[in-house]
Design an enzyme around this catalytic site. Structure first.
Site, PDB file in Angstrom:
ATOM      1  CD  GLU A 314     -69.551  12.959  31.810  1.00 20.09           C
ATOM      2  OE1 GLU A 314     -68.954  13.650  32.641  1.00 20.09           O
ATOM      3  OE2 GLU A 314     -70.319  12.020  32.128  1.00 20.09           O
ATOM      4  CB  CYS A 315     -67.517   8.171  27.251  1.00 17.58           C
ATOM      5  SG  CYS A 315     -66.621   6.680  26.715  1.00 17.58           S
ATOM      6  N   GLY A 316     -69.637   8.141  25.376  1.00 18.70           N
ATOM      7  CA  GLY A 316     -70.639   7.865  24.358  1.00 18.70           C
ATOM      8  C   GLY A 316     -71.269   9.135  23.820  1.00 18.70           C
TER       9      GLY A 316
END
Length: 437
Positions: A314-316
């Protein structure tokens, strides 16, 4: 468990400092405090955890739904829940502080910046109380905490000006020690910028602790129970360090309820544990790109993904699963190379919104045609190669390219969106991994 909601008149008014000061005051008076945060925030809760004795609960109507929000609230423990609001009380079209307070039927204590006002502080508070009636919101603005207020005549002037029905709950004295440094996603994390004990103690002494405790009320119970926590024969390895630190406590709780759970640190170069799936939460990979590139864990993770190990980022986590990450200084760093994509950091945020995605095919967190709700906030952008495959179309939000989110390759998935376990996404993740092992 009784609770109160701390609502700000705006962003930047000092809600986090007020929440920490009230938490310290209540715990010093013998109450066990359960911290919570309205909105999809990972940073403010890290400060709550640094002061309170338990993790902060995330309360967001969009991410969890009204009943899911109540379930998550009641999963907490303690005598009093202190809910820090998001932005100003009425700000946010999907899950404002007002909507969270209304859903939980909790009183709102308004945090007002009193640095340059006395009677105007009272006028502001009265306006916030009356505005709820104007828009038909069933919330109780019970009173105020005066942020950056001096004692003596300044404090007395504020108290005298408050009309009947608005209580004075104390003040947070002006102090440079009560300022939390900021970085591009908001405040620095709680373990990086903990407030001095003496300054928090002084602020706590200026609060009317017993009145705050007496004002708290108990929310209604959820109408429906949580999903059954049936165990699955799965071991999940969760990246956990300064680069991968954005995860909801409820997510980890769900993993522990249904599966075996281990952690590892890619920044430290830990080998990937023996596991059936990997979860890479968001965080700050851009601040630790040198270590991630040289440590070797991402190389190993990339090889395991090619061999079919399920990796959810997720994201990072998405950023770390890509081919490369280029910082704002122009330095390019090799990442895991699972997806044909390259990430670039920017000085300004690229997206901030509540999100809804629809799965085009079955993937780790959703079946074909299912929709999941989440949140995106990032300063990076992703450039994908022509052979990139997406798992979701964006119904609301920007996603990766404005129309799609969820890069997918092998058995892995990487998204910009953060989801809460009340969405069911992590249950589907565990169940899918269990059926493919």
């Amino acid at each position: 468990m009784n609770g109160i909601v701390l609502g700000g008149v705006s962003s930047g008014v000092g809600k986090t400092v007020a929440a920490l000061s009230i938490t310290r005051a209540l715990e010093s008076a013998g109450y066990e405090v359960q911290p919570a945060k309205a909105g999809p925030d990972f940073i403010d809760p890290s400060h709550h955890r640094a002061i309170a004795s338990r993790p902060s609960r995330t309360l967001d109507c969009w991410l969890e739904g009204a009943d899911g929000l109540r379930r998550n609230y009641h999963r907490g423990a303690g005598d009093i829940c202190v809910v820090e609001g998001v932005m100003g009380v009425y700000d946010g079209d999907c899950s404002s502080t007002a909507l969270v307070a209304e859903t939980l039927e909790l009183p709102v204590v308004l945090v007002v910046d009193a640095k340059a006002g006395m009677e105007s502080v009272a006028a502001t508070a009265l306006g916030f109380r009356e505005y709820a009636k104007t828009i038909g919101r069933d919330i109780d603005v019970a009173g105020i905490v005066a942020q950056r207020a001096h004692g003596g005549r300044h404090e007395q002037g504020i108290r005298d000006a408050l009309p009947d029905g608005l209580e004075y709950f104390g003040r947070i004295p002006p102090s440079s020690d009560l300022e939390i440094p900021e970085r591009h996603l908001g405040l620095e994390m709680g373990d990086e910028a903990a407030l001095p004990t003496a300054a928090l103690r002084e602020a706590a002494e200026s609060l009317r602790t017993e009145r705050l405790a007496a004002t708290a009320s108990e929310p209604p119970a959820p109408e429906t129970p949580s999903r059954p926590a049936e165990p699955v024969d799965v071991t999940v390895a969760v990246a956990s360090d300064a680069a991968f630190c954005f995860r909801y406590p409820a997510t980890i709780e769900r993993f522990r309820e249904r599966a075996d759970f281990v952690t590892f640190s890619p920044v430290a170069g830990d080998p990937v544990p023996d596991c059936d799936a990997i979860y890479l939460p968001g965080g700050y990979p851009e601040l630790h790109a040198d270590e991630l590139e040289s440590a070797g864990t991402l190389d190993e993770l990339g090889s395991l993904a090619v061999d079919g190990l399920a990796v959810l980022g997720e994201c990072g986590g998405l950023m770390a699963m890509s081919q490369s990450l280029t910082t704002t200084g122009g330095e390019r760093h090799e990442m895991a190379g699972i997806f044909p994509a390259d990430v670039t950091m920017h000085d300004r945020y690229q997206s901030l919104d509540h999100v809804e995605l629809e799965a085009t095919d079955g993937t780790l967190t959703a079946n074909a045609g299912e929709r999941i709700r989440g949140h995106e906030f990032h300063y990076s952008s992703v450039e994908v190669d022509g052979d990139a495959r997406f798992a979701f179309e964006t119904v609301r939000g920007d996603g990766i390219d404005g129309d799609h989110d969820g890069l997918t390759a092998y058995e892995s998935l990487g998204t910009y969106v953060h989801v809460h376990p009340e969405s069911g996404a992590f249950d589907r993740f565990l169940e899918r991994v269990a059926t493919t092992n």
